[in-house]
Design a protein around this motif. Structure first.
Motif, PDB file in Angstrom:
ATOM      1  N   VAL A 212       0.834  -1.202   0.000  1.00 52.34           N
ATOM      2  CA  VAL A 212       0.000   0.000   0.000  1.00 52.34           C
ATOM      3  C   VAL A 212       0.866   1.247   0.000  1.00 52.34           C
ATOM      4  CG1 VAL A 212      -1.597   1.380   1.389  1.00 52.34           C
ATOM      5  CG2 VAL A 212      -2.052  -1.046   1.004  1.00 52.34           C
ATOM      6  N   LEU A 219      -3.788   2.770  -7.048  1.00 48.86           N
ATOM      7  CA  LEU A 219      -4.389   1.832  -6.100  1.00 48.86           C
ATOM      8  C   LEU A 219      -5.849   2.206  -5.894  1.00 48.86           C
ATOM      9  CD1 LEU A 219      -4.173  -0.494  -4.042  1.00 48.86           C
ATOM     10  CD2 LEU A 219      -3.405   1.204  -2.351  1.00 48.86           C
ATOM     11  N   TYR A 221      -9.335   1.283  -3.911  1.00 51.42           N
ATOM     12  CA  TYR A 221      -9.880   0.624  -2.714  1.00 51.42           C
ATOM     13  C   TYR A 221     -11.359   0.379  -2.938  1.00 51.42           C
ATOM     14  CZ  TYR A 221     -11.615   0.357   2.153  1.00 51.42           C
ATOM     15  OH  TYR A 221     -12.241  -0.008   3.319  1.00 51.42           O
ATOM     16  N   VAL A 284      -4.628   5.802  -1.178  1.00 49.76           N
ATOM     17  CA  VAL A 284      -5.295   5.264  -2.358  1.00 49.76           C
ATOM     18  C   VAL A 284      -5.595   6.378  -3.359  1.00 49.76           C
ATOM     19  CG1 VAL A 284      -6.282   3.428  -0.943  1.00 49.76           C
ATOM     20  CG2 VAL A 284      -7.675   5.422  -1.505  1.00 49.76           C
TER      21      VAL A 284
END
Length: 382
Positions: A212, A219, A221, A284
């Motif tokens: 992460v 990224l 989520y 994220v």
């Protein structure tokens, strides 16, 4: 000063109160947090004294259904479900909290009661005992259709207690509002006695999943929350759509989804039963979620675009607010397809206009008073 905090026994209702409760304890106040015993371990980890009050939401629904409440909820018609929800949140839960809190108030003699606004039993018990009370929001004030059923049951119960008047959901009390004013209900902002409080995320402590921090590809989520509204087929559809992008996808499945029902997932998708969401969000690039208030407020604070797939309750009005603020988009009902999720996510990851709006809203959140600042103001409301 002696303070009693009280909330429904649910992550989305209890967690938003924890930052202020902890700050109040840190300021030297004697703090008690009253809710159902299932959440006492969470309170104890936060260093708070827990007292038993009320039922869990599952127990409240079980009192209205014979057999398994979750199965009965799936089988009920929309009309039946609305009526039961009205009774659960407008009568069953408030009635039990009034009874339990009345005993607690007599023993503790608090100077101020801070009740989560979904727990109307908190304000009713305080009003009966003649104790000053303050509501605490968990997100945007909603006027979704279910609130009509709940308000009807609440008004009937309040009348039986001899309680009348006062705006909902604050019942005329001061209101700790964690929603940024620009996305809060304008009608509510205009009439409420608001005490703004920066939405500070709260998660059980834990390590972030590997990869992460310092990730190379975008990224994303994905979560549909912790309630039984979470649907495996919606999660599976979203996974399929997101996996088609050149991104990494981190999925928090939560306790309500059978992971086996999702089958084998693509290599760029990682499934986790639980993640420390408040610690995760700043890392994220996009949040795809159900529109729960905790995730919505957390994304506002972290400055992350949102794609909202609402499933019920106030999630629809949260999704509407996200879209209206320009910080994300929403997909409703049959529009939730893998292709639509893919296309909307791709656009949100690349849209500079959305990125600008997200930064502006995050700056607004950062400028709201901290829990420590608000804790310092609490004696003014006694």
């Amino acid at each position: 000063m002696r303070l009693v905090f009280t909330s429904l026994a649910s992550h989305g209702h209890l967690y938003p109160l924890l930052p202020l409760a902890v700050a109040a304890r840190g300021a030297g106040h004697d703090v008690v947090f009253a809710t159902a015993e299932d959440f006492h371990p969470v309170l104890e980890k936060a260093g708070l004294r827990a007292e038993r009050a009320g039922l869990t939401i599952y127990q409240a629904f079980a009192s209205q259904y014979a057999g398994d409440p979750a199965q009965r909820r799936r089988e009920a018609s929309d009309e039946e479900m609305a009526e039961v929800i009205g009774q659960v949140f407008g009568r069953v839960l408030p009635e039990r909290f009034v009874a339990d809190l009345g005993v607690l108030f007599e023993r503790e003699r608090p100077d101020l009661v801070i009740y989560e606004v979904g727990n109307s039993g908190g304000t009713f018990a305080a009003m009966k005992a003649g104790i000053p009370a303050m509501g605490h929001g968990f997100g945007r004030v909603s006027k979704d259709g279910l609130m009509t059923e709940i308000r009807g049951a609440l008004d009937e119960y309040a009348a039986e207690l001899g309680i009348a008047g006062g705006d909902r959901p604050s019942w005329g009390n001061p209101f700790v509002d964690i929603c940024p004013p620009s996305v809060q209900s304008p009608e509510f902002v205009a009439r409420a006695r608001r005490l703004p409080l920066r939405p500070v995320g709260w998660s059980d402590s834990g390590d972030l999943p590997a990869g992460v921090v310092g990730h190379e590809r975008p990224l994303v989520y994905l979560t549909l929350g912790t309630t039984p509204m979470s649907q495996a087929h919606v999660l599976g559809t979203a996974i399929t759509g997101l996996a088609a992008l050149d991104v990494d996808v981190l999925v928090a499945t939560g306790p309500s989804v059978d992971v086996a029902a999702l089958g084998e997932v693509p290599a760029n998708v990682r499934l986790e039963g639980w993640v420390p969401q408040s610690e995760l969000l700043p890392h994220v690039d996009l949040v795809v979620h159900h529109g729960g208030s905790g995730t919505t407020m957390g994304a506002f604070s972290a400055g992350v675009p949102q794609l909202v797939l609402p499933q019920g309750a106030d999630q629809f009005t949260n999704a509407e607010a996200v879209a209206a603020a320009g910080v994300g988009e929403r997909l409703l009902g049959d529009a939730v397809t893998a292709d639509a999720v893919r296309d909307h996510a791709r656009r949100l990851l690349a849209d500079s206009t959305v990125a600008d709006a997200v930064r502006v809203l995050a700056a607004e959140v950062a400028g709201m008073p901290s829990p420590e600042e608000v804790a310092g103001q609490l004696p003014d409301y006694v």
